[in-house]
Every structure is written in structure tokens, then in C-alpha cells.
Motif scaffolding. Structure first.
Motif, short mmCIF file in Angstrom:
data_model
loop_
_atom_site.label_atom_id
_atom_site.label_comp_id
_atom_site.label_asym_id
_atom_site.label_seq_id
_atom_site.Cartn_x
_atom_site.Cartn_y
_atom_site.Cartn_z
N ASP A 217 0.82 -1.21 0.00
CA ASP A 217 0.00 0.00 0.00
C ASP A 217 0.85 1.26 0.00
O ASP A 217 0.50 2.27 -0.63
CB ASP A 217 -0.92 -0.02 1.23
CG ASP A 217 -1.85 1.18 1.25
OD1 ASP A 217 -2.70 1.27 0.35
OD2 ASP A 217 -1.72 2.02 2.16
N SER A 218 2.00 1.21 0.69
CA SER A 218 2.87 2.39 0.74
C SER A 218 3.47 2.73 -0.61
O SER A 218 3.83 3.89 -0.87
CB SER A 218 3.99 2.18 1.76
OG SER A 218 4.90 1.19 1.32
N PHE A 219 3.58 1.74 -1.49
CA PHE A 219 4.14 1.99 -2.82
C PHE A 219 3.07 2.41 -3.83
O PHE A 219 3.39 2.92 -4.89
CB PHE A 219 4.87 0.75 -3.33
CG PHE A 219 6.19 0.51 -2.67
CD1 PHE A 219 7.30 1.25 -3.04
CD2 PHE A 219 6.33 -0.44 -1.68
CE1 PHE A 219 8.53 1.03 -2.44
CE2 PHE A 219 7.54 -0.66 -1.06
CZ PHE A 219 8.65 0.07 -1.44
N SER A 226 2.20 13.36 3.80
CA SER A 226 2.35 12.40 4.91
C SER A 226 3.59 11.54 4.76
O SER A 226 3.76 10.57 5.49
CB SER A 226 1.11 11.49 4.98
OG SER A 226 1.03 10.68 3.81
N ILE A 227 4.50 11.91 3.84
CA ILE A 227 5.66 11.05 3.62
C ILE A 227 6.56 10.96 4.85
O ILE A 227 7.15 9.92 5.12
CB ILE A 227 6.46 11.57 2.39
CG1 ILE A 227 7.54 10.55 2.00
CG2 ILE A 227 7.07 12.94 2.67
CD1 ILE A 227 8.21 10.86 0.69
N GLN A 228 6.66 12.05 5.62
CA GLN A 228 7.52 12.02 6.79
C GLN A 228 6.92 11.22 7.93
O GLN A 228 7.64 10.76 8.82
CB GLN A 228 7.81 13.45 7.27
CG GLN A 228 8.53 14.32 6.25
CD GLN A 228 9.93 13.84 5.94
OE1 GLN A 228 10.42 12.90 6.55
NE2 GLN A 228 10.57 14.48 4.96
N ALA A 229 5.60 11.03 7.93
CA ALA A 229 4.95 10.24 8.97
C ALA A 229 4.79 8.79 8.55
O ALA A 229 4.26 7.99 9.30
CB ALA A 229 3.57 10.83 9.31
N ASN A 230 5.27 8.44 7.35
CA ASN A 230 5.14 7.07 6.88
C ASN A 230 5.99 6.14 7.73
O ASN A 230 7.11 6.47 8.11
CB ASN A 230 5.58 7.00 5.41
CG ASN A 230 5.29 5.65 4.79
OD1 ASN A 230 6.06 4.71 4.94
ND2 ASN A 230 4.16 5.57 4.11
N LEU A 539 9.80 11.20 -5.55
CA LEU A 539 8.98 10.07 -5.12
C LEU A 539 9.51 8.76 -5.68
O LEU A 539 9.54 7.73 -5.00
CB LEU A 539 7.52 10.28 -5.54
CG LEU A 539 6.76 11.40 -4.82
CD1 LEU A 539 5.38 11.58 -5.43
CD2 LEU A 539 6.64 11.07 -3.33
N ALA A 540 9.98 8.79 -6.94
CA ALA A 540 10.50 7.57 -7.56
C ALA A 540 11.76 7.09 -6.84
O ALA A 540 11.90 5.90 -6.52
CB ALA A 540 10.79 7.82 -9.03
N SER A 541 12.70 8.01 -6.56
CA SER A 541 13.94 7.61 -5.88
C SER A 541 13.67 7.20 -4.43
O SER A 541 14.31 6.28 -3.91
CB SER A 541 14.94 8.77 -5.91
OG SER A 541 14.42 9.92 -5.23
N THR A 542 12.71 7.88 -3.80
CA THR A 542 12.36 7.52 -2.42
C THR A 542 11.78 6.12 -2.36
O THR A 542 12.16 5.30 -1.50
CB THR A 542 11.35 8.52 -1.84
OG1 THR A 542 11.95 9.83 -1.81
CG2 THR A 542 10.94 8.13 -0.44
N LYS A 543 10.87 5.82 -3.25
CA LYS A 543 10.28 4.48 -3.26
C LYS A 543 11.31 3.42 -3.64
O LYS A 543 11.23 2.28 -3.17
CB LYS A 543 9.09 4.44 -4.22
CG LYS A 543 7.88 5.22 -3.72
CD LYS A 543 6.68 5.06 -4.63
CE LYS A 543 5.46 5.78 -4.05
NZ LYS A 543 4.26 5.61 -4.91
N GLY A 544 12.29 3.80 -4.47
CA GLY A 544 13.37 2.87 -4.77
C GLY A 544 14.18 2.53 -3.54
O GLY A 544 14.56 1.38 -3.31
N ALA A 545 14.47 3.55 -2.71
CA ALA A 545 15.20 3.32 -1.46
C ALA A 545 14.36 2.49 -0.49
O ALA A 545 14.89 1.60 0.19
CB ALA A 545 15.56 4.66 -0.82
N GLY A 549 15.28 -1.10 1.11
CA GLY A 549 15.23 -1.37 2.54
C GLY A 549 14.40 -2.60 2.87
O GLY A 549 14.77 -3.40 3.73
N VAL A 550 13.29 -2.76 2.17
CA VAL A 550 12.44 -3.94 2.39
C VAL A 550 13.20 -5.21 2.03
O VAL A 550 13.16 -6.21 2.77
CB VAL A 550 11.14 -3.82 1.56
CG1 VAL A 550 10.37 -5.15 1.58
CG2 VAL A 550 10.26 -2.70 2.11
#
Length: 574
Positions: A217-219, A226-230, A539-545, A549-550
């Protein structure tokens, strides 16, 4: 009253976010309109831009235009993130194996596990490695009850085990045919329990499904403001708990202190011992309170306090004394097996009764007086020189340490990666809090393992007459240092448990969403800036990181669980 203080402390962390709230989108709009001058505009990579085109601002401008407070607390965002990322892990803590009949000791074991996942992973890995080591150690012996001895000693890793070989107590237990029932009954009692339960399976399945669904769901959700509270980093941070609980469920540790004591006491009621005259009597009628196998749970020496706690997280403290107890039993079986292969009776005046190779030695060849039994349990043609530390202990400690560090820093490192690469990229409050947690966890592990080594040194005695006695002053110094290190380690673990819980609340409640934390001041220092408006490539690079991490956290979990599965339940001799 205690619950009231907890609630007040939680609300005290949230109230500043309510009364000193900052609206960063409105603040950026005011900056872009030139209300705070034309200097300080940045793009999302920290490069200077025209103020009207700014999507980020310098840390100094952020303080001047927006203030030092955090974003407002949004209950809808907090409740969703808390229930998805943190609450399932807190609920899963209840599935940790405890064992003590003292609630305070059980709470201490929980705080120790949360405060130092490295220590919990180390104890679990040691337990698995010990099970494989003892199976190989006894594999060459061919004497009755060897298989049961392996299972019993392996099951007693969670207990403060003591083996007594005085007055032929151990030799009688190993050799006398009357004691076969002792081995059978104790083995059956210790290994009749299964820790896999419907509640445990349900809790694990709930956490796994929740984690997978939340990650997906986060992706797919528009993160927006709300990205900082994710809670992506929070979920990865707590992922170490899953292999720890699964690992203990696979091993099924026997850690109920009351039940363990009852089992040993019941078995010792049917233990027999030989006398000087050659008669066989019940050990309880021999005029001594000693038994060949005992538990020291009720001893009150503060030096060995952790050894007495039967929660599996304390297996690190029992490791060295357990190995020495196993070596005592191993030597007895070694001697008996050597004499059996040489067709020697316990009583030299009794002729050897030939039996089939796969049959047990005849009962006539297994009886004798006390002195004869003691001689029978001494290995032939071997001068027993046992290390004070036990065989192969340091190699097992090294392997367990490596696995503990892999699991600890694989999950914590995943959280650090997620927080680090969430704009503004760099070391900020979130990633720094995870680093502090990992470092303190490692320090606790080092302190408590060092304490266990010093405890063993302070309590051990020379094993052979040619060894020099241990100096009294060095033993006293080791004793005091061990107690100091243990208390310091537990104090840090308790504080670390509280710290990571509060830090997760800060993450999910927007407390960290302020100019100082968002600007990565720790890392960028004078070049610090705050990204307020995210772009598509951000957003693309953040979701890649986040994806990296996952995979990092999930990978170390798979490696650790795979190790437990591969090394547990080794083959036992027939």
C-alpha cells in the motif's frame, strides 16, 4: 497509576505538535511570494534557485519563515500508521518465550530482547549451534541412553544445569541398568511439549500479512505531505522480531522454571546409586542431598543471577557453564563406551556376557561397587585435559556473533536506508535515532556477553591437579566487573527499549517533521535545506530506497530463519 503516567508521557510528546504546529505548504507559498526575501530558495537537490521556483528552502530560512515547531498532529494519519506499522509488532512481543514465575523477571527479559535484538539473536544462534555440537560430540559413543542424554542435555540449555560426579553419582546414572528408567522418563517429560500453538501461528500470520499489505500500500498510495509520517522505516526496524519468535518456536525451548524443577525432582526420585559394598540403592536413601543432575534455580548468588533466569534470551549467560556440565557427562559416556568396546565388565570378576552388536550390554556387566563405577567411567588410554572454557566454544560464539550482527544491522540498516533517502537526503533525526538504537543494542550485547565470560572465570575451579589455582584477587576483580557490566548492560537495554518506542511515536506523530529534522542538519551542516514540495523524481527515488530497505530487511530475516531451520534437529545416534 503507572498506566496514567505512561499516558501522560505519551501526550506530553504530542502536545507540542498541537500547540506549536507548522504548516509547511503554506510556509513555502509565503516564501515563494517573496514575503521573506529573495535569498534561500533551493531545488530538491540543494541547488540555489529563484525564490518563486523554490521547492525547498535553506534551514535558516525555514526557521525564520516557518518556525522551529513540528507539523500539526493528525490523528487520522497517526492512527493509520501506528496500527499498520507498529501495533502488530508490539502485539507479537507477547509470543516471546518467558519461563520465569516472577513477572518482573519476565518483563526484564522483554526489555532485554527489545533493547538488544543482537543479544536475543546471539542466544538463539548459540542454542541452535549447541544442539548440533552436542549431537556430534556424543555420536561416537555406543552405550545405552546416549541418544536420550543428547536430547535431555539439549533441552536443559534454558536451565542452570549442574552435574555432580562425586560419590559415583554420575557414574551410577550412566552405567547402572536400574537408571535406564531415569533417562527414559526425563526424556519423555522434557520433550512432550510443543510450542507451536494456534495463537502463535495466528499472531505471526497477522503480522506477516499486515506487513506485506502495508508495504504494498505504501508503494501504491499517493504519499503527499504524509511522507515524513510514513512508517516504512518503523516496519523494517522491528522485522528482527519475526525470526526470533519463529526460531524459538522451531526449537521449542523448555523454559518454565517451575516445570523444569518439578521434572528434575521427579526423575531424581527414581535415580539409583552404587554403594561401597556393591549394593544398589535409591539415591535419596544414600544420605546425601546431592544428585548427579541438578538445577541451581534457587541459589541466590548475585554473580550468577542471569544464569538462573530460564527465559531463553539468557542462554548467553548459561552457555559456558552448560558446556562444562555437558563435558562431565560426555567424559562418563566416553569411559563407559571405551570399556564396553573392550568387553570389560564394571566388576572385573564378572565374565563378559556376549550380546548382539546392536543390543545393549548385559545387565550383569553393568553393575559394581562405587569405586569400580568411577573407574569404569574414565576413558581408556586418554589423559583428560579439559579446557576451562570447553571445546569449540569460541568458534560457536564467533558464528553466533556474526549472525546476531547480520540480523541486528540488517533490519536497523534497512530503517536507516529508508529514513536517509527520504527527502531531505542525509542524516536526520529519524535515521540518527535508528543508529542510536542499533549502537546501544550492540553495546548491550558486548557488555552482557563480556559479563558472562567474567562470571565463568570467577566461578570456575581448576579441572586438573597440574593446573595452577586461580588467583583470589583476579577472581574478585572478575566478579565485581561482571556484576557491574551486567547491571550497566541491563540499564542501557531498558533505556534503549523506551527510546525506540518513543522514537517510533515521534516518527508516526509528525514530531520529527520540523525544520531541524527535515533539513538533515547532522549531515549537511551549513548546507542544510528542507525539501517541502516533492517532485515526481523524488517520489521515484524515495520508493526505490524503500524497496531496497524492504529487500535488505527481508533478506536477513530469510537468512537467519534458514540458518535455524538448517542447523536445528541434527541427526542423533541410534
Amino acid at each position: 497509576m503507572r498506566h496514567l503516567f505512561v499516558l501522560l508521557s505519551v501526550f506530553s510528546t504530542l502536545l507540542p505538535a498541537v500547540f506549536a504546529a507548522v504548516d509547511f505548504p503554506t510556509c513555502l507559498a509565503n516564501v515563494q511570494n517573496g514575503l521573506f526575501g529573495t535569498v534561500g530558495g533551493r531545488d530538491n537537490h540543494g541547488n540555489p534557485v529563484v525564490i518563486s521556483n523554490a521547492t525547498a528552502i535553506t534551514y535558516e530560512l525555514c526557521l525564520a519563515a516557518c518556525g522551529a515547531g513540528p507539523e500539526p498532529f493528525h490523528w487520522s494519519v497517526f492512527s493509520q500508521q501506528f496500527s499498520s506499522w507498529l501495533l502488530p509488532w508490539l502485539a507479537l512481543v507477547s509470543q516471546l518465550p518467558f519461563g520465569s514465575n516472577d513477572k518482573l523477571d519476565n518483563l526484564e527479559s522483554v526489555l532485554l530482547t527489545i533493547g538488544s535484538p543482537a543479544l536475543a539473536a546471539y542466544s538463539l544462534a548459540l542454542t541452535v549451534l549447541n544442539g548440533r555440537w552436542i549431537a556430534r560430540r556424543f555420536a561416537r559413543f555406543t552405550y545405552p541412553n546416549v541418544r536420550r542424554a543428547i536430547r535431555i542435555l539439549n533441552s536443559l540449555q534454558q536451565a542452570p544445569l549442574r552435574v555432580v560426579n562425586d560419590d559415583a553419582l554420575l557414574a551410577s546414572l550412566v552405567v547402572l541398568p536400574q537408571n535406564d528408567e531415569w533417562w527414559i522418563e526425563l526424556d519423555d517429560w522434557l520433550n512432550d511439549a510443543h510450542s507451536w500453538s494456534i495463537s502463535a501461528i495466528t499472531s505471526i500470520a497477522w503480522v506477516v500479512i499486515t506487513y506485506v499489505f502495508t508495504v504494498v500500500d505504501s508503494f501504491t498510495t499517493n504519499l503527499g505531505s504524509s511522507i515524513q509520517a510514513n512508517g516504512q522505516a518503523v516496519g523494517s526496524l522491528w522485522l528482527w522480531l519475526l525470526p526470533i519468535i519463529i526460531g524459538w518456536l522451531m526449537i521449542s525451548p523448555k523454559c518454565d522454571s517451575v516445570r523444569l524443577s518439578s521434572m528434575i525432582e521427579r526423575a531424581n526420585r527414581i535415580a539409583y546409586v552404587a554403594t561401597d559394598g556393591g549394593s544398589i540403592i535409591l539415591a535419596r536413601n544414600a544420605g546425601t542431598e546431592k544428585r548427579a543432575v541438578e538445577l541451581t534455580i534457587l541459589e541466590l548468588d548475585p554473580l550468577t543471577r542471569d544464569e538462573k533466569c530460564t527465559a531463553p534470551v539468557y542462554n548467553y549467560a548459561r552457555f559456558l557453564p552448560w558446556v562444562m556440565a555437558v563435558e562431565e557427562v560426555c567424559e562418563a559416556f566416553h569411559g563407559a563406551s571405551d570399556h564396553y568396546h573392550g568387553h570389560r565388565s564394571v566388576d572385573p570378576t564378572i565374565d563378559w556376557v556376549m550380546v548382539d552388536r546392536k543390543q545393549q550390554p548385559h545387565e550383569r556387566n553393568r553393575v559394581g561397587n562405587r569405586r569400580q563405577l568411577e573407574e569404569y567411567c574414565k576413558p581408556l588410554h586418554a589423559r583428560i585435559i579439559r579446557s576451562r572454557w570447553g571445546p569449540n566454544v569460541f568458534s560457536r560464539m564467533a558464528i553466533a556473533s556474526f549472525l546476531a550482527m547480520v540480523l541486528q544491522w540488517g533490519t536497523v540498516g534497512s530503517a536507516i536506508v529508508v529514513a536517509w533517502f527520504t527527502p531531505t537526503i542525509g542524516l536526520g533525526c529519524r535515521s540518527a535515532s535508528y543508529i542510536v538504537y542499533g549502537v546501544l543494542s550492540t553495546i548491550v550485547w558486548i557488555l552482557l556477553v563480556s559479563s558472562s565470560i567474567l562470571t565463568h572465570y570467577a566461578t570456575m575451579q581448576p579441572l586438573n591437579h597440574w593446573e595452577q589455582p586461580v588467583n583470589d584477587w583476579s577472581m574478585r576483580a572478575a566478579r565485581l566487573t561482571s556484576i557491574l557490566l551486567r547491571r550497566l548492560g541491563k540499564s542501557i537495554a531498558t533505556l534503549n527499549s523506551i527510546w525506540i518506542f518513543i522514537s517510533c511515536l515521534f516518527q508516526l506523530s509528525n514530531f520529527y517533521d520540523r525544520c531541524y529534522c527535515n533539513s538533515s542538519v547532522f549531515w549537511l551542516k551549513g548546507r542544510a535545506y528542507n525539501v517541502i514540495q516533492l517532485m515526481a523524481d523524488d517520489l521515484a527515488s524515495t520508493k526505490g530506497a524503500w524497496l531496497g530497505g524492504v529487500f535488505l530487511a527481508g533478506g536477513v530475516v530469510v537468512i537467519y530463519v534458514g540458518f535455524v531451520e538448517l542447523f536445528s534437529d541434527p541427526p542423533l545416534p541410534d
